[in-house]
Motif scaffolding. Sequence first.
Motif, short mmCIF file in Angstrom:
data_model
loop_
_atom_site.label_atom_id
_atom_site.label_comp_id
_atom_site.label_asym_id
_atom_site.label_seq_id
_atom_site.Cartn_x
_atom_site.Cartn_y
_atom_site.Cartn_z
N LEU A 6 -7.98 -14.43 -0.94
CA LEU A 6 -8.50 -13.31 -1.70
C LEU A 6 -10.00 -13.51 -1.81
CD1 LEU A 6 -5.88 -13.24 -4.61
CD2 LEU A 6 -5.72 -12.16 -2.37
N ILE A 7 -10.76 -12.56 -1.33
CA ILE A 7 -12.20 -12.77 -1.21
C ILE A 7 -12.95 -11.51 -1.62
CG2 ILE A 7 -12.31 -12.09 1.24
CD1 ILE A 7 -14.21 -14.49 1.65
N GLY A 8 -14.17 -11.68 -2.13
CA GLY A 8 -14.97 -10.54 -2.57
C GLY A 8 -16.05 -11.01 -3.50
N ARG A 9 -16.84 -10.09 -3.98
CA ARG A 9 -17.92 -10.45 -4.90
C ARG A 9 -17.35 -10.79 -6.27
NH1 ARG A 9 -22.22 -5.79 -4.49
NH2 ARG A 9 -23.52 -7.26 -5.63
N PRO A 10 -18.17 -11.41 -7.15
CA PRO A 10 -17.66 -11.80 -8.47
C PRO A 10 -17.15 -10.61 -9.28
CG PRO A 10 -19.78 -12.86 -8.02
CD PRO A 10 -19.57 -11.84 -6.94
N ASN A 11 -16.12 -10.89 -10.08
CA ASN A 11 -15.63 -9.93 -11.08
C ASN A 11 -14.99 -8.68 -10.49
OD1 ASN A 11 -15.24 -9.84 -13.88
ND2 ASN A 11 -16.87 -8.35 -14.15
#
Length: 464
Positions: A6-11
């Motif tokens: 699971l990956i992506g920018r914070p929050n």
Amino acid sequence: MKKIILIGRPNVGKSSLFNRLARQRIAITSDVSGTTRDTNKAEITIDDKSCILIDSGGLDESNELFKNVKIKTLSEAKNADIIVFMVDGKMLPDDIDKKFFYELSSLNKPIALCVNKVDSKKDEERSWEFNEFGAKTVFNLSVSHNIGTDELCAWIYNFLPKETLKADTSEFDEFLDDFDEKGEIDIQKPAVDYETKNINVGIIGRVNVGKSSLLNALVKENRSVVSTIEGTTIDPVNESFVYEDRVFEFVDTAGIRKRGKIEGIERFALNRTEKILENSDIALLVLDASQPLTELDERIAGIAAKFELGVIIVLNKWDKDHDEFDKVVYELRDKFKFLAYAPVVSVSALGGKRIHKIYPLILEVYKNYTQKIKTSRLNEVLQDAISCHPIPRDHGKIVKIFYGAQFGFAPPKIALVMNKPRSLHFSYKRYLLNKLRESFELNGTPVVLIPKNRGSNDEENNEN
């Protein structure tokens, strides 16, 4: 074992989705950007397939610490097999998200774009903006409301390798041996006389939802100590009650807290609660109707599902209008999809209101939980279901169900004797289960459906 990251920018909700799919609170979640810095890993099961789920740190370059987190996250992505890229559906797409998505897409791995926090029609309209990413696979999610996660799991499932079925089929193997000798299908007789044995009913729920008050109301005496102090009940309290010539063995279990708040003697109480459920037929899942549903309620409901018990959901402390009942039940069904079969009853244990409705429900659920399903009728239903919606092929090869047969009880266990059992997709199993529920009295009981080869020399059994 396949790795899903699971990956992506914070929050954007990565840790919340991680906890949701892992079915336990492993990753710390907060509104503070960059809460997750190291990777969390957990082995999870999607239907009958296992995989490693990875919760990564946010992709950010705002300071040196976050730059190091980003480097580690991208390194993990390169070693993963499947990528779930998450974005915040409350925001419009930006170039930074696009840059990371294109970089990850170049790894030539299965990748899905998940637009999270799509909680309203307005959010849904905004989510169309993310089409500019050019992603082939897009899911709108609301992790907090458990919306869209089933579709995401079905997508992941297709990329997971086939595994040896883990379900205990020893009862079925004995049944099949008997079938081979007789040359006919017959329902195996249960080892227990379900028509005369006491019905064991465990009362479960989080602390202070009114389990002890419910026990006292059910047995019509002050059997269990009641107070407003959380965690009053530590030792299980059991009491018998006779209704229509059947003996109910009620057990009031210790209330369950969040894992981080369980201290001292309560740890032993929690273990004993699970032991009680192992020996129960039915669970009365008690919820506090005066408060919103919590994640802990969902976890406790999962325990009842784990032990394959008959379940009745009891909304205690009910003081709402009758018109509110359907609304609350709708919310329950949305949160507890895995307990869609459980009937719901509203009561006020302290006032004794509507307690009388629970007794006949217990008898009904127990009858369904221990029933014998006629084999001829079972196969009629299966054949009708297959005719209406044929089984999808496996890489062009025909998948057949030869027949179905019940081989176990409490709950009903049904074997689907097939040519390629591992090729039966879990979504098709769910379709068959829904058809069975439409045709048989299965209110309140889970149903175990196991695809199985007939014989040990089949092509499927020789696959590695």
